[in-house]
Scaffold this motif. Structure first.
Motif, mmCIF file in Angstrom:
data_model
loop_
_atom_site.group_PDB
_atom_site.id
_atom_site.type_symbol
_atom_site.label_atom_id
_atom_site.label_comp_id
_atom_site.label_asym_id
_atom_site.label_seq_id
_atom_site.Cartn_x
_atom_site.Cartn_y
_atom_site.Cartn_z
ATOM 1 N N TYR A 181 60.248 23.051 -47.075
ATOM 2 C CA TYR A 181 60.558 23.185 -48.815
ATOM 3 C C TYR A 181 59.725 22.012 -49.484
ATOM 4 N N HIS A 182 58.987 21.093 -48.897
ATOM 5 C CA HIS A 182 58.543 20.180 -49.672
ATOM 6 C C HIS A 182 56.960 20.556 -49.977
ATOM 7 N N GLN A 183 56.479 21.427 -49.347
ATOM 8 C CA GLN A 183 55.049 21.903 -49.458
ATOM 9 C C GLN A 183 55.083 22.805 -50.686
ATOM 10 N N ASP A 184 53.705 22.545 -51.526
ATOM 11 C CA ASP A 184 53.417 23.144 -52.500
ATOM 12 C C ASP A 184 54.599 23.010 -53.710
ATOM 13 N N TYR A 185 55.515 21.984 -53.429
ATOM 14 C CA TYR A 185 56.378 21.787 -54.508
ATOM 15 C C TYR A 185 56.119 21.728 -55.895
ATOM 16 N N ALA A 186 55.047 21.108 -56.306
ATOM 17 C CA ALA A 186 54.929 20.803 -57.743
ATOM 18 C C ALA A 186 54.395 21.995 -58.417
ATOM 19 N N THR A 187 53.910 22.984 -57.507
ATOM 20 C CA THR A 187 53.429 24.273 -57.864
ATOM 21 C C THR A 187 54.425 25.521 -58.261
ATOM 22 N N ILE A 188 55.332 25.113 -57.117
ATOM 23 C CA ILE A 188 56.622 26.167 -57.068
ATOM 24 C C ILE A 188 57.613 25.501 -57.909
ATOM 25 N N HIS A 189 57.810 24.464 -58.339
ATOM 26 C CA HIS A 189 58.772 24.031 -59.333
ATOM 27 C C HIS A 189 58.333 23.066 -60.619
ATOM 28 N N PRO A 190 57.316 23.572 -61.310
ATOM 29 C CA PRO A 190 56.720 22.754 -62.177
ATOM 30 C C PRO A 190 57.769 22.322 -63.481
ATOM 31 N N SER A 191 58.802 23.090 -63.560
ATOM 32 C CA SER A 191 59.780 22.732 -64.553
ATOM 33 C C SER A 191 61.091 22.059 -64.116
ATOM 34 N N GLN A 192 60.702 21.664 -62.765
ATOM 35 C CA GLN A 192 61.823 20.638 -62.501
ATOM 36 C C GLN A 192 61.892 19.209 -63.239
ATOM 37 N N PRO A 193 62.674 18.543 -63.434
ATOM 38 C CA PRO A 193 62.646 17.470 -64.330
ATOM 39 C C PRO A 193 61.594 16.461 -63.668
ATOM 40 N N TYR A 194 61.828 16.182 -62.271
ATOM 41 C CA TYR A 194 61.208 15.120 -61.783
ATOM 42 C C TYR A 194 59.588 15.163 -62.013
ATOM 43 N N ILE A 195 59.204 16.645 -61.600
ATOM 44 C CA ILE A 195 58.081 17.253 -61.285
ATOM 45 C C ILE A 195 57.418 17.150 -62.953
ATOM 46 N N ALA A 196 58.255 17.754 -63.797
ATOM 47 C CA ALA A 196 57.598 17.735 -65.388
ATOM 48 C C ALA A 196 57.562 16.222 -65.782
ATOM 49 N N TYR A 197 58.311 15.399 -65.515
ATOM 50 C CA TYR A 197 58.261 14.158 -66.068
ATOM 51 C C TYR A 197 57.025 13.117 -65.561
ATOM 52 N N TYR A 198 57.078 13.265 -64.010
ATOM 53 C CA TYR A 198 56.316 12.406 -63.288
ATOM 54 C C TYR A 198 54.927 12.709 -62.727
ATOM 55 N N ASP A 199 55.091 13.986 -62.407
ATOM 56 C CA ASP A 199 53.970 14.645 -61.729
ATOM 57 C C ASP A 199 52.705 15.536 -62.309
ATOM 58 N N ILE A 200 53.455 16.321 -63.423
ATOM 59 C CA ILE A 200 52.230 17.240 -63.992
ATOM 60 C C ILE A 200 51.552 16.466 -64.830
ATOM 61 N N PRO A 201 51.917 15.077 -65.544
ATOM 62 C CA PRO A 201 50.902 14.278 -66.233
ATOM 63 C C PRO A 201 49.763 13.551 -65.117
ATOM 64 N N LYS A 202 50.260 13.762 -64.022
ATOM 65 C CA LYS A 202 49.023 13.299 -62.989
ATOM 66 C C LYS A 202 48.017 14.301 -62.790
ATOM 67 N N ILE A 203 48.346 15.584 -62.645
ATOM 68 C CA ILE A 203 47.417 16.828 -62.524
ATOM 69 C C ILE A 203 46.768 16.938 -64.006
ATOM 70 N N GLU A 204 47.421 16.651 -64.925
ATOM 71 C CA GLU A 204 46.776 16.722 -66.280
ATOM 72 C C GLU A 204 45.805 15.732 -66.626
ATOM 73 N N GLY A 205 46.052 14.554 -65.664
ATOM 74 C CA GLY A 205 45.114 13.475 -65.840
ATOM 75 C C GLY A 205 43.864 13.718 -64.992
ATOM 76 N N LEU A 206 43.880 14.555 -64.068
ATOM 77 C CA LEU A 206 42.985 14.766 -63.027
ATOM 78 C C LEU A 206 41.997 15.859 -64.152
ATOM 79 N N SER A 207 42.537 16.711 -64.896
ATOM 80 C CA SER A 207 41.837 17.747 -65.459
ATOM 81 C C SER A 207 41.359 17.120 -66.614
ATOM 82 N N LYS A 208 41.829 16.083 -67.406
ATOM 83 C CA LYS A 208 41.201 15.280 -68.420
ATOM 84 C C LYS A 208 40.331 14.416 -68.102
ATOM 85 N N PHE A 209 40.367 13.576 -67.113
ATOM 86 C CA PHE A 209 39.333 12.411 -66.619
ATOM 87 C C PHE A 209 38.361 13.025 -65.619
ATOM 88 N N PHE A 210 38.593 14.265 -64.973
ATOM 89 C CA PHE A 210 37.667 14.831 -63.977
ATOM 90 C C PHE A 210 37.452 16.229 -64.145
#
Length: 228
Positions: A181-210
């Motif tokens: 249940y931990h695998q692919d968690y950010a993809t499966i649960h993008p709207s979960q508060p923790y994911i949206a608040y702390y992890d989606i910005p990291k992925i967006e940072g990858l898109s922006k800076f790389f």
């Protein structure tokens, strides 16, 4: 209960909150990188909650699999609830398998030190505290170890961060995949508060800076297993 679990149970609190990004510091690439090779490699990276680290590398071109799990402790205690006690020696980590013909170890590390986590936070990352959230690199070859250590020295000498890097480097003993249940968690649960608040910005940072290294469609553990 860990703060991460509290956030997941408190959707309404963060429903209207702005996106939050932990410290993102763009750092230069390593002066020393691996020589060209056609052999697939793995390296294990720890930098706080494995959901976010896995999510970042699933979007990096050249990565063929990124698996959340535990490193640094024994098999008998490599389960989520026990590791969460902070007493097992494990770190929440991600086993990154990559194709060096597409992405070099240097790029893997540049992303790790730039957007995947903050390497100056000791035994914590963002809201999560404890040794299980430490910054650590577990290498699988001597060449990897030399490159990682040289890169940390390079960044420290350049004062790339306002605080010293606390990332520990050691040879990988064992990596234990986390529960399904931990695998692919950010993809499966993008709207979960923790994911949206702390992890989606990291992925967006990858898109922006790389942008040249970012792929919109992530490689998922479920898909990687099916292709093997």
């Amino acid at each position: 209960m860990k703060l991460r679990q509290i956030l997941l149970a408190s959707c309404l609190v963060f429903a209207s909150a702005p996106a939050f990004a932990e410290s993102i510091t763009m750092v230069p690439p390593p002066a020393v990188d691996q020589t060209a090779t056609t052999k697939t490699e793995t390296i294990v990276l720890a930098g706080g909650c494995f959901w976010g680290v896995q999510g970042v590398y699933q979007h990096l071109k050249g990565v063929t699999n990124a698996v959340s799990g535990y490193s640094g402790g024994k098999k008998e205690t490599a389960d989520y609830e026990t590791v969460s006690s902070g007493t097992t020696g494990h770190a929440e980590s991600v086993e990154v398998t990559f194709d060096p013909k597409v992405v070099s170890l240097g790029k893997i590390l540049q992303v790790y030190f730039s957007v995947a986590h903050d390497p100056t936070e000791l035994n914590r990352q963002g809201p999560d505290t404890g040794t299980q959230y430490r910054s650590a690199v577990f290498t699988t070859t001597e060449d990897q170890a030399k490159i990682v250590k040289a890169y940390i020295d390079q960044l420290d000498r350049a004062k790339a961060y306002s605080d010293p890097i606390v990332t520990k480097v050691s040879a990988l003993d064992k990596f234990y995949p986390a529960e399904g249940y931990h695998q692919d968690y950010a993809t499966i649960h993008p709207s979960q508060p923790y994911i949206a608040y702390y992890d989606i910005p990291k992925i967006e940072g990858l898109s922006k800076f790389f942008p040249q290294d970012y792929r919109a469609k992530p490689v998922l553990v479920s898909e990687a297993k099916a292709s093997n």
